[in-house]
Design an enzyme around this catalytic site. Sequence first.
Site, short mmCIF file in Angstrom:
data_model
loop_
_atom_site.label_atom_id
_atom_site.label_comp_id
_atom_site.label_asym_id
_atom_site.label_seq_id
_atom_site.Cartn_x
_atom_site.Cartn_y
_atom_site.Cartn_z
N ASN A 8 16.65 41.94 -57.74
CA ASN A 8 17.06 41.22 -58.94
C ASN A 8 17.27 42.26 -60.04
O ASN A 8 16.30 42.80 -60.58
CB ASN A 8 15.99 40.20 -59.32
CG ASN A 8 16.31 39.50 -60.63
OD1 ASN A 8 17.39 39.64 -61.18
ND2 ASN A 8 15.35 38.72 -61.13
N TRP A 9 18.54 42.53 -60.34
CA TRP A 9 18.84 43.58 -61.33
C TRP A 9 18.72 43.08 -62.78
O TRP A 9 18.91 43.87 -63.71
CB TRP A 9 20.24 44.16 -61.08
CG TRP A 9 20.30 45.10 -59.91
CD1 TRP A 9 19.25 45.51 -59.14
CD2 TRP A 9 21.47 45.76 -59.39
NE1 TRP A 9 19.69 46.39 -58.17
CE2 TRP A 9 21.04 46.56 -58.31
CE3 TRP A 9 22.82 45.75 -59.73
CZ2 TRP A 9 21.93 47.33 -57.56
CZ3 TRP A 9 23.70 46.54 -58.99
CH2 TRP A 9 23.26 47.31 -57.92
N LYS A 10 18.48 41.78 -62.94
CA LYS A 10 18.30 41.23 -64.29
C LYS A 10 19.46 41.67 -65.19
O LYS A 10 20.59 41.74 -64.73
CB LYS A 10 16.91 41.60 -64.84
CG LYS A 10 15.81 41.22 -63.84
CD LYS A 10 14.40 41.33 -64.38
CE LYS A 10 13.41 40.91 -63.29
NZ LYS A 10 12.03 40.90 -63.76
N HIS A 97 13.48 31.26 -62.16
CA HIS A 97 12.83 32.55 -62.43
C HIS A 97 11.98 32.44 -63.70
O HIS A 97 12.37 31.78 -64.66
CB HIS A 97 13.86 33.67 -62.58
CG HIS A 97 13.23 35.03 -62.56
ND1 HIS A 97 12.64 35.57 -63.69
CD2 HIS A 97 13.05 35.91 -61.56
CE1 HIS A 97 12.13 36.75 -63.36
NE2 HIS A 97 12.37 36.99 -62.09
N GLU A 99 11.54 34.32 -66.13
CA GLU A 99 12.21 34.66 -67.40
C GLU A 99 13.09 33.52 -67.89
O GLU A 99 13.26 33.34 -69.09
CB GLU A 99 12.99 35.98 -67.22
CG GLU A 99 12.02 37.15 -67.15
CD GLU A 99 12.41 38.25 -66.19
OE1 GLU A 99 13.60 38.36 -65.83
OE2 GLU A 99 11.51 39.02 -65.78
N GLU A 170 6.20 34.44 -57.63
CA GLU A 170 6.15 35.57 -58.57
C GLU A 170 5.14 35.24 -59.67
O GLU A 170 5.49 34.59 -60.66
CB GLU A 170 7.53 35.80 -59.20
CG GLU A 170 8.62 36.13 -58.20
CD GLU A 170 9.78 36.88 -58.85
OE1 GLU A 170 10.00 38.04 -58.46
OE2 GLU A 170 10.44 36.33 -59.74
N GLY A 176 6.98 42.97 -63.85
CA GLY A 176 7.29 44.05 -64.78
C GLY A 176 6.08 44.71 -65.41
O GLY A 176 6.21 45.48 -66.36
N SER A 214 6.09 43.50 -59.34
CA SER A 214 5.68 44.90 -59.20
C SER A 214 5.65 45.40 -57.75
O SER A 214 4.77 46.18 -57.37
CB SER A 214 4.34 45.15 -59.90
OG SER A 214 4.46 44.86 -61.29
N GLY A 235 12.27 43.62 -58.85
CA GLY A 235 12.94 43.86 -60.12
C GLY A 235 13.10 45.35 -60.35
O GLY A 235 13.99 46.01 -59.80
P1 13P Z 1 9.34 43.56 -61.14
O1 13P Z 1 9.55 43.99 -59.71
O2 13P Z 1 9.99 44.48 -62.12
O3 13P Z 1 7.91 43.25 -61.42
O4 13P Z 1 10.14 42.16 -61.32
C1 13P Z 1 9.90 41.14 -60.44
C2 13P Z 1 10.91 40.07 -60.64
O5 13P Z 1 10.92 39.40 -61.64
C3 13P Z 1 11.92 39.87 -59.60
O6 13P Z 1 12.62 38.69 -59.79
#
Ligand code: 13P
Length: 250
Positions: A8-10, A97, A99, A170, A176, A214, A235
């Site tokens: 997931n490149w956000k 998600h 976020e 998650e 993150g 993470s 992420g």
């Molecule tokens: P991180 O791997 O940066 O913790 O993010 C996880 C995430 O939100 C994947 O959708």
Amino acid sequence: MKTLIAANWKMFKTWEEGVITAREILVGTHKDLPEDREVLIIPPFTLLKGVGEILLSQKNYSLGGQNFYPAKEGAFTGEISPVQLLDLGCSYALVGHSERRHILGEKSDFLASKVKAGLEAGLKIIFCIGETLEERKAGKIKEVLTSQLEEGLKEVEKNLAPELLTIAYEPVWAIGTGEVAGEEDILEAHALIRDWLKNRFASGDKMRILYGGSVKPDNAAKILSLDNVNGVLVGGASLKAESFNQIILA
Ligand code: 13P
């Protein structure tokens, strides 16, 4: 069921950065990719075409959308439809998600309508759930995960083909933060989700459950070896081919 390694490149990467990373991922992994593994890149919309052109001719590499609006088309300025994602080669899309729930304020009824619209259009849905730190401290993990599953998936038919729905666990506090959930935490949450899926769907034992939060090259193999972990959603560590390739081949 193939193990799914998803990136997931956000809201990261320009066109050039994304295309370069996608190429490095493909070059660095396609020869050694085990037959039972699928790689999924979920870039920002601006990169769907560029990344798709690189990945989609390869077996076991797929493209996904980070978001969509639950309608075929219409006057929804700034939104994108499931049909438009499919048009660019996406076979998957994320819904729920953390976020989108916490920053963009998406509520369970809206998420349920997205799951329904996405499935009807022909997308495979990765439905994300997870508890906050406060909910965990208050001992509410089971209650929170169960209600997220029940509410978000309330429109889905019992006989859904198992490859069409994947759950991503998650924990919000692990996204993150560099703080990965412990083995026991992952085992417990995934077992709970598996039980719920088996009760709710005819093929709930065959639906994939991903862990996200993470995931890094040094913990991926261990996480992937745990019971009821059928892949990872990555992420930060998916933004560089050097680290994501190690996770793909972990
Ligand atoms: P991180 O791997 O940066 O913790 O993010 C996880 C995430 O939100 C994947 O959708």
